[in-house]
Design a protein around this motif. Sequence first.
Motif, short mmCIF file in Angstrom:
data_model
loop_
_atom_site.label_atom_id
_atom_site.label_comp_id
_atom_site.label_asym_id
_atom_site.label_seq_id
_atom_site.Cartn_x
_atom_site.Cartn_y
_atom_site.Cartn_z
N THR A 12 48.57 28.41 47.53
CA THR A 12 49.90 28.40 48.10
C THR A 12 50.77 27.34 47.44
O THR A 12 50.27 26.39 46.85
CB THR A 12 49.85 28.15 49.62
N ALA A 13 52.07 27.51 47.54
CA ALA A 13 53.00 26.48 47.09
C ALA A 13 53.03 25.36 48.13
O ALA A 13 52.68 25.57 49.30
CB ALA A 13 54.40 27.08 46.92
N TYR A 37 31.29 41.16 46.31
CA TYR A 37 31.80 39.89 45.80
C TYR A 37 31.27 38.73 46.64
O TYR A 37 30.97 38.89 47.82
CB TYR A 37 33.34 39.87 45.80
N ASP A 38 31.19 37.57 45.99
CA ASP A 38 30.75 36.37 46.69
C ASP A 38 31.92 35.55 47.24
O ASP A 38 31.73 34.70 48.11
CB ASP A 38 29.94 35.47 45.74
N LEU A 39 33.12 35.81 46.72
CA LEU A 39 34.29 35.01 47.10
C LEU A 39 35.56 35.76 46.71
O LEU A 39 35.59 36.44 45.68
CB LEU A 39 34.24 33.65 46.38
N VAL A 40 36.60 35.60 47.54
CA VAL A 40 37.93 36.12 47.20
C VAL A 40 38.88 34.93 47.11
O VAL A 40 38.91 34.07 48.00
CB VAL A 40 38.44 37.12 48.25
N ILE A 41 39.64 34.86 46.02
CA ILE A 41 40.69 33.86 45.87
C ILE A 41 42.01 34.62 45.78
O ILE A 41 42.19 35.44 44.87
CB ILE A 41 40.48 33.00 44.62
N THR A 42 42.92 34.37 46.71
CA THR A 42 44.16 35.13 46.75
C THR A 42 45.38 34.24 46.89
O THR A 42 45.32 33.19 47.55
CB THR A 42 44.13 36.15 47.92
N ASP A 43 46.46 34.67 46.26
CA ASP A 43 47.73 33.99 46.47
C ASP A 43 48.20 34.27 47.89
O ASP A 43 47.90 35.33 48.46
CB ASP A 43 48.76 34.49 45.46
N LEU A 44 48.90 33.31 48.47
CA LEU A 44 49.36 33.48 49.86
C LEU A 44 50.53 34.44 49.93
O LEU A 44 50.57 35.35 50.76
CB LEU A 44 49.74 32.13 50.45
N ARG A 45 51.51 34.25 49.05
CA ARG A 45 52.73 35.07 49.08
C ARG A 45 52.70 36.09 47.95
O ARG A 45 52.70 35.74 46.78
CB ARG A 45 53.96 34.18 48.97
N MET A 46 52.68 37.36 48.33
CA MET A 46 52.71 38.45 47.36
C MET A 46 53.62 39.54 47.90
O MET A 46 53.84 39.65 49.11
CB MET A 46 51.30 39.02 47.14
N ASP A 47 54.17 40.33 47.00
CA ASP A 47 54.94 41.50 47.43
C ASP A 47 54.00 42.47 48.13
O ASP A 47 52.84 42.63 47.76
CB ASP A 47 55.58 42.18 46.22
N GLY A 48 54.51 43.13 49.15
CA GLY A 48 53.66 44.04 49.91
C GLY A 48 52.77 43.28 50.86
O GLY A 48 53.22 42.44 51.64
N MET A 49 51.48 43.53 50.78
CA MET A 49 50.52 42.85 51.66
C MET A 49 50.39 41.39 51.27
O MET A 49 50.11 41.05 50.13
CB MET A 49 49.15 43.55 51.57
N ASP A 68 39.31 27.78 52.86
CA ASP A 68 40.09 26.61 52.46
C ASP A 68 41.33 27.10 51.74
O ASP A 68 41.55 28.30 51.57
CB ASP A 68 39.26 25.70 51.54
N TYR A 69 42.16 26.13 51.31
CA TYR A 69 43.35 26.48 50.53
C TYR A 69 43.57 25.44 49.44
O TYR A 69 43.06 24.32 49.51
CB TYR A 69 44.58 26.59 51.43
N LEU A 70 44.35 25.81 48.44
CA LEU A 70 44.76 24.92 47.36
C LEU A 70 46.27 25.04 47.18
O LEU A 70 46.82 26.14 47.28
CB LEU A 70 44.08 25.27 46.05
N THR A 71 46.94 23.92 46.92
CA THR A 71 48.37 23.98 46.65
C THR A 71 48.62 23.93 45.14
O THR A 71 47.91 23.24 44.41
CB THR A 71 49.11 22.80 47.32
N LYS A 72 49.63 24.67 44.71
CA LYS A 72 50.02 24.67 43.30
C LYS A 72 50.87 23.43 43.02
O LYS A 72 51.71 23.07 43.84
CB LYS A 72 50.84 25.92 42.98
#
Length: 455
Positions: free
Chosen positions: A79-80, A45-57, A97-101
Amino acid sequence: MRILLVDDQKSLRRSLSLMLQGAGFETDEAESGEGALSRLGNQKYDLVITDLRMDGMSGVDLLREIKRENPALPVILITAYGSIDSAVDAMRLGAFDYLTKPFREQDMLEKIHASQAIPAAAAWPAVAVPSRDAQDIVAETPQMRATLIKAERIARTDISVLITGETGTGKTRVARFIHQNSARQQAPFVSINCASLPENLLESELFGHVKGSFTGATESRAGLFEEADGGTLFLDEVDTLSPAMQAKLLSVLQEKIIRRVGSNKGKKVDIRIMSASNQDLSLLIEKGHFRSDLYFRLNGIRLHLPPLRERGQDLQNLLQRFLAIYGNKYGRSGLRLTPRAEAYVLGYPYPGNIRQLESFVEQMAVFADDAGHIDVDALPEDLQQQTAPLAMKNGHTELTESGSIADSERRMIEATLLRSTNIGEAARVLGIGRTTLWRKMREYNLHFHPHGRSR
């Protein structure tokens, strides 16, 4: 470009995937951090976009694992608004970087392109948060700490930087911070405000001229491009350039060769370009007022500086700093605001931002009483005339993001919406952009009604 999307909420994951596929990207999805690691083990992959808060990891735990196995893979977190501190911590660990919802599609696409534009950025190592007073930049709020982290990392590259934000937010200071932390720090940092000169003089100022090239050119003179050779040229208010000047600047950025006014002889220059705008250049492009090809040259990566009214703790720190500076300047050490005066100062929206606050404090220092006390009658007229000073509790102002600064801001926005006939008018009165106003309305659950009723 292949992007891995990680979110434990299927609907959010799918909507983001459809948006990015519509923009021409290939996407895969994972519903957990563990699932993402499995996919990363089998696919490039060239990039990963992930939510900050998730169940588990969590997104931060996933980031740590990614950086351990593949430090060159960039990661953007979502992130919120209330979890920005955690996102800033993630940037210290190497997140790009990060983005807020909620976020705009344009903002997401811009960060995606930026993550690929900087060859060394993907492998940014974990860093300590730069000093919160780094080189005279006050940065206590998480948004500004994140900005300093990005600025320090950008300094290691030679990419062009576009700094956006309202007038007086400190764009020149941030540009200088980047230069002073770069490999060009021993070479000149040259700054010019593009709105300060008419077009014919600006061309001569930037590119220089030869003797006799125009009336008054009694001798040849080097321009700012030559003066900044080997270093950094900072173009403030670049949004004010005329179409003709935009074309000439684009030519120089493409060829890296300047020609003095009145000369056909070119000279090669080695310069890092940084620029600043207090207008949204993408909107100017839509209106035909700014060249898209020049925008892409200037916007290698963008840093946005939030307005002072969104930087609660920074406002308090800057206030104390300026009180000390102007107390010393006028021989009035120990200047201090009464609780009533402080309520007015901290409740004001500061459309002129830090520059306006500094001007206000200098006036306060002049009119303080002999004991150094600053009461309401010593405040500038603009502060005294505001209708909703910051509320006080037990004689003291609340200085937290969730406390009475937010309450005062909500009251001010609500009152302005009631008096305004449309959103654009309300934004102009408040001295903020329409996008910022919409975000604040969502944050405070405010609604605009055409007949002047908000709730």
